[in-house]
Design a protein around this motif. Sequence first.
Motif, mmCIF file in Angstrom:
data_model
loop_
_atom_site.group_PDB
_atom_site.id
_atom_site.type_symbol
_atom_site.label_atom_id
_atom_site.label_comp_id
_atom_site.label_asym_id
_atom_site.label_seq_id
_atom_site.Cartn_x
_atom_site.Cartn_y
_atom_site.Cartn_z
ATOM 1 N N ARG A 7 1.212 22.214 8.554
ATOM 2 C CA ARG A 7 0.156 21.257 8.931
ATOM 3 C C ARG A 7 0.724 20.123 9.779
ATOM 4 N NH1 ARG A 7 -0.563 16.598 7.046
ATOM 5 N NH2 ARG A 7 0.543 16.932 5.076
ATOM 6 N N GLU A 8 1.841 19.532 9.325
ATOM 7 C CA GLU A 8 2.443 18.411 10.064
ATOM 8 C C GLU A 8 2.920 18.855 11.451
ATOM 9 O OE1 GLU A 8 2.719 15.198 9.709
ATOM 10 O OE2 GLU A 8 2.139 14.878 7.630
ATOM 11 N N LEU A 9 3.496 20.068 11.519
ATOM 12 C CA LEU A 9 3.983 20.567 12.817
ATOM 13 C C LEU A 9 2.812 20.685 13.796
ATOM 14 C CD1 LEU A 9 6.456 21.718 14.408
ATOM 15 C CD2 LEU A 9 5.685 23.988 13.684
ATOM 16 N N LYS A 29 0.830 -1.206 0.000
ATOM 17 C CA LYS A 29 0.000 0.000 0.000
ATOM 18 C C LYS A 29 0.870 1.264 0.000
ATOM 19 C CE LYS A 29 -3.671 2.235 2.593
ATOM 20 N NZ LYS A 29 -4.351 2.317 3.879
ATOM 21 N N TRP A 30 2.003 1.240 0.682
ATOM 22 C CA TRP A 30 2.811 2.443 0.886
ATOM 23 C C TRP A 30 4.122 2.458 0.109
ATOM 24 C CZ3 TRP A 30 0.314 6.175 3.417
ATOM 25 C CH2 TRP A 30 -0.749 5.799 4.236
ATOM 26 N N VAL A 31 4.678 1.261 -0.143
ATOM 27 C CA VAL A 31 5.970 1.198 -0.849
ATOM 28 C C VAL A 31 5.962 0.107 -1.913
ATOM 29 C CG1 VAL A 31 7.457 2.113 1.001
ATOM 30 C CG2 VAL A 31 6.971 -0.325 0.929
ATOM 31 N N LYS A 87 10.631 2.465 -3.624
ATOM 32 C CA LYS A 87 9.987 3.775 -3.848
ATOM 33 C C LYS A 87 8.685 3.842 -3.081
ATOM 34 C CE LYS A 87 11.986 4.635 -8.340
ATOM 35 N NZ LYS A 87 11.792 4.746 -9.775
ATOM 36 N N ARG A 88 8.276 5.047 -2.742
ATOM 37 C CA ARG A 88 6.954 5.222 -2.124
ATOM 38 C C ARG A 88 5.888 5.189 -3.213
ATOM 39 N NH1 ARG A 88 6.213 6.553 3.067
ATOM 40 N NH2 ARG A 88 8.037 7.168 4.278
ATOM 41 N N THR A 89 4.730 4.618 -2.899
ATOM 42 C CA THR A 89 3.611 4.581 -3.858
ATOM 43 C C THR A 89 2.798 5.873 -3.785
ATOM 44 O OG1 THR A 89 2.261 3.556 -2.165
ATOM 45 C CG2 THR A 89 3.306 2.075 -3.753
ATOM 46 N N PHE A 119 7.533 5.338 18.245
ATOM 47 C CA PHE A 119 7.949 3.984 17.879
ATOM 48 C C PHE A 119 7.889 3.874 16.358
ATOM 49 C CE2 PHE A 119 7.313 -0.487 16.904
ATOM 50 C CZ PHE A 119 8.360 -1.050 17.610
ATOM 51 N N ARG A 120 9.002 3.452 15.745
ATOM 52 C CA ARG A 120 9.056 3.307 14.283
ATOM 53 C C ARG A 120 9.158 1.822 13.933
ATOM 54 N NH1 ARG A 120 7.177 7.268 11.104
ATOM 55 N NH2 ARG A 120 8.424 9.156 11.159
ATOM 56 N N PRO A 121 8.107 1.235 13.355
ATOM 57 C CA PRO A 121 8.124 -0.213 13.094
ATOM 58 C C PRO A 121 9.328 -0.704 12.289
ATOM 59 C CG PRO A 121 5.924 0.680 12.780
ATOM 60 C CD PRO A 121 6.820 1.858 12.993
ATOM 61 N N PRO A 173 10.003 16.721 13.535
ATOM 62 C CA PRO A 173 8.650 16.465 13.028
ATOM 63 C C PRO A 173 8.736 16.342 11.500
ATOM 64 C CG PRO A 173 8.658 18.301 14.584
ATOM 65 C CD PRO A 173 10.096 17.961 14.317
ATOM 66 N N ALA A 174 7.896 15.479 10.920
ATOM 67 C CA ALA A 174 7.999 15.215 9.480
ATOM 68 C C ALA A 174 6.718 14.591 8.983
ATOM 69 C CB ALA A 174 9.172 14.272 9.213
ATOM 70 N N GLY A 175 6.577 14.534 7.687
ATOM 71 C CA GLY A 175 5.424 13.845 7.139
ATOM 72 C C GLY A 175 5.377 13.946 5.631
ATOM 73 N N LEU A 176 4.449 13.204 5.055
ATOM 74 C CA LEU A 176 4.296 13.200 3.604
ATOM 75 C C LEU A 176 3.551 14.452 3.159
ATOM 76 C CD1 LEU A 176 3.249 9.455 3.144
ATOM 77 C CD2 LEU A 176 5.520 10.471 2.803
ATOM 78 N N ILE A 177 3.908 14.947 1.959
ATOM 79 C CA ILE A 177 3.213 16.105 1.394
ATOM 80 C C ILE A 177 1.938 15.598 0.725
ATOM 81 C CG2 ILE A 177 3.367 18.007 -0.282
ATOM 82 C CD1 ILE A 177 6.402 17.975 0.069
HETATM 83 N N1 LIG Z 1 6.124 2.879 4.830
HETATM 84 C C1 LIG Z 1 4.937 2.987 5.409
HETATM 85 N N2 LIG Z 1 4.294 1.889 5.826
HETATM 86 C C2 LIG Z 1 3.098 1.942 6.399
HETATM 87 O O1 LIG Z 1 2.549 0.896 6.750
HETATM 88 N N3 LIG Z 1 2.458 3.107 6.605
HETATM 89 C C3 LIG Z 1 3.065 4.250 6.220
HETATM 90 C C4 LIG Z 1 4.306 4.234 5.589
HETATM 91 N N4 LIG Z 1 4.651 5.505 5.323
HETATM 92 C C5 LIG Z 1 3.674 6.288 5.743
HETATM 93 N N5 LIG Z 1 2.701 5.531 6.282
HETATM 94 C C6 LIG Z 1 1.464 6.012 6.833
HETATM 95 C C7 LIG Z 1 1.452 6.280 8.297
HETATM 96 C C8 LIG Z 1 0.520 7.474 8.441
HETATM 97 O O2 LIG Z 1 -0.760 6.991 8.742
HETATM 98 C C9 LIG Z 1 0.485 8.102 7.070
HETATM 99 C C10 LIG Z 1 1.063 9.451 6.996
HETATM 100 O O3 LIG Z 1 2.356 9.450 7.503
HETATM 101 P P1 LIG Z 1 3.060 10.830 7.778
HETATM 102 O O4 LIG Z 1 2.681 11.328 9.108
HETATM 103 O O5 LIG Z 1 2.799 11.761 6.653
HETATM 104 O O6 LIG Z 1 4.582 10.474 7.780
HETATM 105 P P2 LIG Z 1 5.443 9.916 8.978
HETATM 106 O O7 LIG Z 1 5.458 10.956 10.075
HETATM 107 O O8 LIG Z 1 6.810 9.750 8.375
HETATM 108 O O9 LIG Z 1 4.855 8.620 9.428
HETATM 109 O O10 LIG Z 1 1.190 7.263 6.208
#
Ligand SMILES: Nc1nc(=O)[nH]c2c1ncn2[C@H]1C[C@H](O)[C@@H](COP(=O)(O)OP(=O)(O)O)O1
Length: 213
Positions: A108-110, A23-25, A46-48, A80-82, A92-96
Amino acid sequence: MSCPEKSSTQPHVVKEEVTATGKWVKLEKTTYVDPSGSTRIWESVKRTTRPSNTNVDGVGIIAILKRTLHKDCVVLVKQFRPPMGCYTLEFPAGLIDDNENAETAALRELKEETGYKGEVVGVTPVTCLDPGLSNCSTQIVMVNINGDDIENINPTQQLEFVDVILLPLDEFQKKIDELLKKEKLVVDSKVYIYAMGMSQAFFKPNELPVLKQ
Ligand SMILES: Nc1nc(=O)[nH]c2c1ncn2[C@H]1C[C@H](O)[C@@H](COP(=O)(O)OP(=O)(O)O)O1
């Protein structure tokens, strides 16, 4: 000394084949021509989620909290980062999102991750994150937070599992080192490199012979 002849081949990608998608990569087999003219294969992640009209996935936010009678603090998040299997210390970070630019995504992310309302003071070009593995890229957005602003006095974050950590800018590296000794944490390389840069900026001038006397 003899100089080996330089190759004239411009390295380039020939084709990209998706070998697995989630779903994500996704995992791709990238066929490319290297600088010697040989055709080779590289495994790429790559990210999807990247919108088709852009070459950037997300933003990282260097947010400085400025308050009267307090030291300026860098705003960090612990979560926690799986993929790491542990807690990490990150900016702080996130997807655009679609239809966002780096500045709007950063504010927005901040707000979501820390509760703070900030003001953008600078944006980097698109920067790569781990180019031997992935085309994943980010723009780092510099943000100032007016901590005296009523909206920033008791910030309420929207994410339950993210801890906000404030560390003074003038002791940033030392405070990170102390946290790493105390807790099982991995620090993001961007954070630690920024901390080392700050140490150089704060302490190196005092090490110059002319200022030591
Ligand atoms: N590689 C990922 N695997 C996942 O199972 N889920 C993922 C991945 N990358 C992003 N996400 C999900 C988790 C959040 O629900 C959203 C948005 O993430 P965002 O807050 O923009 O980014 P991070 O702070 O880096 O998690 O996407």
